[in-house]
Design an enzyme around this catalytic site. Structure first.
Site, PDB file in Angstrom:
ATOM      1  N   LYS A 179       0.833  -1.261   0.080  1.00  0.00           N
ATOM      2  CA  LYS A 179       0.137  -0.112   0.107  1.00  0.00           C
ATOM      3  C   LYS A 179       0.774   1.203  -0.008  1.00  0.00           C
ATOM      4  CE  LYS A 179      -2.090   2.606   3.136  1.00  0.00           C
ATOM      5  NZ  LYS A 179      -2.269   4.022   2.563  1.00  0.00           N
ATOM      6  N   GLY A 232       6.930   5.172   8.173  1.00  0.00           N
ATOM      7  CA  GLY A 232       5.944   6.167   8.420  1.00  0.00           C
ATOM      8  C   GLY A 232       5.820   6.807   9.830  1.00  0.00           C
ATOM      9  N   SER A 233       4.891   7.311  10.106  1.00  0.00           N
ATOM     10  CA  SER A 233       4.947   7.988  11.615  1.00  0.00           C
ATOM     11  C   SER A 233       5.182   7.070  12.610  1.00  0.00           C
ATOM     12  CB  SER A 233       3.865   8.978  11.486  1.00  0.00           C
ATOM     13  OG  SER A 233       2.860   8.329  11.717  1.00  0.00           O
ATOM     14  N   THR A 234       5.690   7.645  13.764  1.00  0.00           N
ATOM     15  CA  THR A 234       5.874   6.824  15.001  1.00  0.00           C
ATOM     16  C   THR A 234       4.719   6.624  15.375  1.00  0.00           C
ATOM     17  OG1 THR A 234       8.050   7.739  15.386  1.00  0.00           O
ATOM     18  CG2 THR A 234       6.904   6.840  17.380  1.00  0.00           C
ATOM     19  N   GLU A 254      10.083   1.573  10.340  1.00  0.00           N
ATOM     20  CA  GLU A 254      11.182   2.739  10.048  1.00  0.00           C
ATOM     21  C   GLU A 254      10.090   3.966  10.264  1.00  0.00           C
ATOM     22  OE1 GLU A 254      14.080   2.594   9.358  1.00  0.00           O
ATOM     23  OE2 GLU A 254      14.181   0.449   9.086  1.00  0.00           O
ATOM     24  N   CYS A 288      12.954  11.976   6.391  1.00  0.00           N
ATOM     25  CA  CYS A 288      13.076  11.460   7.810  1.00  0.00           C
ATOM     26  C   CYS A 288      14.686  11.874   8.277  1.00  0.00           C
ATOM     27  CB  CYS A 288      12.596  10.146   7.775  1.00  0.00           C
ATOM     28  SG  CYS A 288      13.541   8.886   6.501  1.00  0.00           S
ATOM     29  N   GLU A 390       8.660  15.855  15.852  1.00  0.00           N
ATOM     30  CA  GLU A 390       8.940  16.100  14.389  1.00  0.00           C
ATOM     31  C   GLU A 390       7.881  17.020  13.735  1.00  0.00           C
ATOM     32  OE1 GLU A 390       7.784  12.526  11.934  1.00  0.00           O
ATOM     33  OE2 GLU A 390       9.951  12.581  11.255  1.00  0.00           O
TER      34      GLU A 390
HETATM   35  P1  NAD Z   1       1.883   7.848   8.135  1.00  0.00           P
HETATM   36  O1  NAD Z   1       2.286   6.993   9.395  1.00  0.00           O
HETATM   37  O2  NAD Z   1       0.711   8.919   8.443  1.00  0.00           O
HETATM   38  O3  NAD Z   1       1.416   7.053   6.950  1.00  0.00           O
HETATM   39  C1  NAD Z   1       2.306   6.091   6.441  1.00  0.00           C
HETATM   40  C2  NAD Z   1       1.732   5.021   5.646  1.00  0.00           C
HETATM   41  O4  NAD Z   1       0.998   4.298   6.594  1.00  0.00           O
HETATM   42  C3  NAD Z   1       0.714   5.385   4.787  1.00  0.00           C
HETATM   43  O5  NAD Z   1       0.768   4.823   3.537  1.00  0.00           O
HETATM   44  C4  NAD Z   1      -0.921   5.459   5.558  1.00  0.00           C
HETATM   45  O6  NAD Z   1      -1.720   5.170   4.741  1.00  0.00           O
HETATM   46  C5  NAD Z   1      -0.426   4.099   6.338  1.00  0.00           C
HETATM   47  N1  NAD Z   1      -1.036   4.022   7.699  1.00  0.00           N
HETATM   48  C6  NAD Z   1      -1.439   5.186   8.428  1.00  0.00           C
HETATM   49  N2  NAD Z   1      -2.051   4.534   9.601  1.00  0.00           N
HETATM   50  C7  NAD Z   1      -2.028   3.280   9.150  1.00  0.00           C
HETATM   51  C8  NAD Z   1      -2.565   2.266  10.122  1.00  0.00           C
HETATM   52  N3  NAD Z   1      -2.948   2.360  11.413  1.00  0.00           N
HETATM   53  N4  NAD Z   1      -2.409   0.987   9.715  1.00  0.00           N
HETATM   54  C9  NAD Z   1      -1.693   0.630   8.704  1.00  0.00           C
HETATM   55  N5  NAD Z   1      -1.169   1.787   7.989  1.00  0.00           N
HETATM   56  C10 NAD Z   1      -1.217   2.962   8.277  1.00  0.00           C
HETATM   57  O7  NAD Z   1       3.290   8.876   7.637  1.00  0.00           O
HETATM   58  P2  NAD Z   1       3.034   9.788   6.406  1.00  0.00           P
HETATM   59  O8  NAD Z   1       2.571  11.169   7.097  1.00  0.00           O
HETATM   60  O9  NAD Z   1       3.075   9.274   5.182  1.00  0.00           O
HETATM   61  O10 NAD Z   1       4.858   9.994   6.513  1.00  0.00           O
HETATM   62  C11 NAD Z   1       5.495  10.702   7.298  1.00  0.00           C
HETATM   63  C12 NAD Z   1       6.153   9.965   8.393  1.00  0.00           C
HETATM   64  O11 NAD Z   1       7.057   8.931   7.942  1.00  0.00           O
HETATM   65  C13 NAD Z   1       7.104  10.825   9.163  1.00  0.00           C
HETATM   66  O12 NAD Z   1       7.165  10.465  10.534  1.00  0.00           O
HETATM   67  C14 NAD Z   1       8.730  10.439   8.738  1.00  0.00           C
HETATM   68  O13 NAD Z   1       9.543  10.549   9.660  1.00  0.00           O
HETATM   69  C15 NAD Z   1       8.337   8.947   8.288  1.00  0.00           C
HETATM   70  N6  NAD Z   1       9.374   8.274   7.559  1.00  0.00           N
HETATM   71  C16 NAD Z   1      10.157   7.466   7.944  1.00  0.00           C
HETATM   72  C17 NAD Z   1      11.611   7.080   7.503  1.00  0.00           C
HETATM   73  C18 NAD Z   1      12.632   6.280   8.098  1.00  0.00           C
HETATM   74  O14 NAD Z   1      13.026   5.398   6.953  1.00  0.00           O
HETATM   75  N7  NAD Z   1      12.614   5.987   9.230  1.00  0.00           N
HETATM   76  C19 NAD Z   1      11.328   7.469   5.791  1.00  0.00           C
HETATM   77  C20 NAD Z   1      10.518   8.317   5.497  1.00  0.00           C
HETATM   78  C21 NAD Z   1       9.492   8.874   6.050  1.00  0.00           C
END
Ligand code: NAD
Length: 486
Positions: A179, A232-234, A254, A288, A390
């Site tokens: 996804k 994605g996000s923490t 990550e 990130c 963040e």
């Molecule tokens: P997000 O967590 O909102 O979403 C990331 C993905 O997860 C999306 O596809 C979203 O639809 C999905 N998602 C959201 N809630 C979910 C759930 N409950 N169950 C399953 N999937 C779910 O993050 P974002 O706003 O898309 O991205 C930004 C974040 O990503 C920032 O916190 C950034 O630091 C982090 N990030 C981390 C890295 C790394 O390598 N550590 C790299 C890039 C981005």
């Protein structure tokens, strides 16, 4: 011939077919540089995930038994097709995400093909251990594909991070239900067309579009999906861990970061300055790995501040499609509001805005877009919200330190531990500080220099597990030890 025209409605890629969501529902997809809706994406749900899992399960026996040399051939074909269509993919990425076109061409799309090529070749060199018990037994360890795995990726580096997960998963012989972010679905949709053209067998990769709760959680919950790789996000990572851990799934998370950029007085000032502007604001600060907390040794603090502000004020914010735009739009209205809110919080906490702090309203086509000036804030300590949370936008803070111990205390404040950058010409200090900074990735006198073989990931609230190189291939395989008595 692959069609790169953007249809009015994007489709899921399930069992080798491009199909609409079973619910018939769609979500608006917005170009953040104009604020206009330019296509619809499937608002998929549990039933679409079920269909995708079924297709992946069906494809798994054959794909997992396909020799590595053949998996290499098809994945390498995907890499070549991405390279051949770099310009079309870059345009799609910049339209969807708001990042400058030159950045998509130079970084995002080349890295997506590199991900496929790297893991396609990697799987042909992947091997496992054997351990001999003298005169008694030989142990050998099999590294077998897991089965159906789930890959969930964010919006900041859409195709780059999507392929960083699915390439090792597929190379290792798994079938994938993936996804992309609902905020930036376009290049993942186009990748489906590329995979068809490359001859990836039906059902090996399935791409289901939709929201986190609508699709992501159903991937995480599905009992037939045995491993989840999430970036994605923490906050979302925490939710995913709470669902997947009791099901004993393999998990790679990550997550977010709040990375320190530690600048000692003895650094190569010119190189540091140029790189620090990039590490602060590349991709509108939405990487990130961006260094959002700039820590500067007191003796060069004023010199740094003056020179840094001069460079930051030169950064042109504007239409991502124009070659001289150094900064494009932030990814969405929601994110724009979040970042502007963080700038307000910084002011309320007593921070002074040295540069930026305001929205940018370009003339013409981008008048309705979500643009923010590169923003520099000073005067805040390590324990305020601005320096702990963040922001993930074009906002950095400056703090000064006078000793190495103080630099480390500032660097290690807070709950994140993704990456750090250290600037010094003292090799001993560089190594000493690198050993003590609480982060999974450290750059000394550079930033974002990536060797795909190295372990990639964070500690503390920045995640669990590592991606990259053998780490990724180990994650996407199960180790099985066979002990044979002699
Ligand atoms: P997000 O967590 O909102 O979403 C990331 C993905 O997860 C999306 O596809 C979203 O639809 C999905 N998602 C959201 N809630 C979910 C759930 N409950 N169950 C399953 N999937 C779910 O993050 P974002 O706003 O898309 O991205 C930004 C974040 O990503 C920032 O916190 C950034 O630091 C982090 N990030 C981390 C890295 C790394 O390598 N550590 C790299 C890039 C981005």
């Amino acid at each position: 011939m692959i069609d790169f025209a953007v249809p009015s409605h994007l489709e899921n890629y399930i069992g080798g077919y491009l199909i609409g969501p079973l619910s018939g529902k769609f979500i608006d997809n917005v170009n953040p540089a104009t604020g206009e809706v330019y296509c619809q994406i499937p608002d998929s749900g549990e039933k679409d995930v079920e269909l995708a899992v079924g297709a992946a399960k069906k494809a798994f026996p054959k794909w997992s038994a396909t020799p590595a040399e053949e998996r290499f051939l098809v994945l390498n074909r995907i890499a070549t097709l991405i390279d051949e269509h770099r310009d079309a993919l870059a345009e799609a990425e910049s339209t969807d995400n708001g990042k400058p076109l030159w950045l998509s061409k130079r970084v995002d799309i080349p890295r997506a093909s590199a991900n496929f090529r790297f893991f396609a070749t990697g799987i042909m060199h992947f091997s496992a251990d054997s351990h001999t018990m003298e005169q008694t037994a030989i142990n050998y360890t099999l590294r077998q594909p897991i089965g159906v795995v789930g890959c969930i990726s964010p919006w900041n580096l859409p195709l780059y991070l999507f392929t960083w997960k699915i390439a090792p998963a597929l190379a290792a012989g798994n079938c994938v239900v993936a996804k992309p972010s609902e905020v930036t679905p376009l290049t993942a949709f186009l990748l489906a067309r590329i995979c068809k053209e490359a001859g990836l067998p039906e059902g090996v990769l399935n791409i289901v579009h939709g929201t986190g709760p609508g699709v992501g959680e159903h991937i995480v919950k599905h009992p037939a999906i045995k491993a989840i790789s999430f970036t994605g996000s923490t906050r979302a990572g925490e939710r995913i861990a709470s669902i997947a851990a009791p099901m004993f799934k393999k998990l790679s998370l990550e997550l977010g970061g709040k990375n320190p950029n530690i600048i000692f007085a003895d650094c190569d000032f010119g190189k540091m300055l140029k790189t620090t502007v990039q590490s602060s604001f590349a991709n509108q600060g939405q990487i990130c790995l961006c260094g959002s907390r700039i820590l500067v040794e007191e003796s060069i603090y004023e010199k740094f501040k003056t020179a840094f502000l001069e460079e930051v004020k030169k950064l042109k914010v504007g239409d991502p499609m124009e070659a001289d735009s150094k900064q494009g739009a932030v990814v969405s209205k929601v994110h724009f509001d979040k970042v502007m809110g963080c700038i307000e919080t910084a002011k309320e906490e007593g921070g002074s805005t040295l540069a930026g702090g305001k929205a940018v309203k370009p003339e013409g086509r981008c008048a309705g877009g979500y643009f923010i000036e590169p923003t520099v804030i000073e005067g805040l300590g390590p324990h305020c919200r601005t320096n702990l949370e963040e922001i993930f936008g074009p906002v950095v803070t400056l703090q000064k330190f006078s000793t190495e111990e103080e630099a480390l205390a500032l660097a290690n404040a807070g709950h994140y531990g993704l990456s750090a950058t250290i600037w010094t010409s003292d090799v001993s200090r560089a190594n000493r500080v690198a050993m003590q900074v609480e982060a999974g990735i450290i750059w000394v006198n550079c930033w974002l220099l990536r060797d795909l073989r190295t372990p990639f990931g964070g500690i503390k609230n920045s995640g669990v597990g590592r991606e990259g190189g053998w780490e990724a291939l180990r994650f996407f395989t199960e180790a099985k030890n066979v002990c044979v008595q002699l």
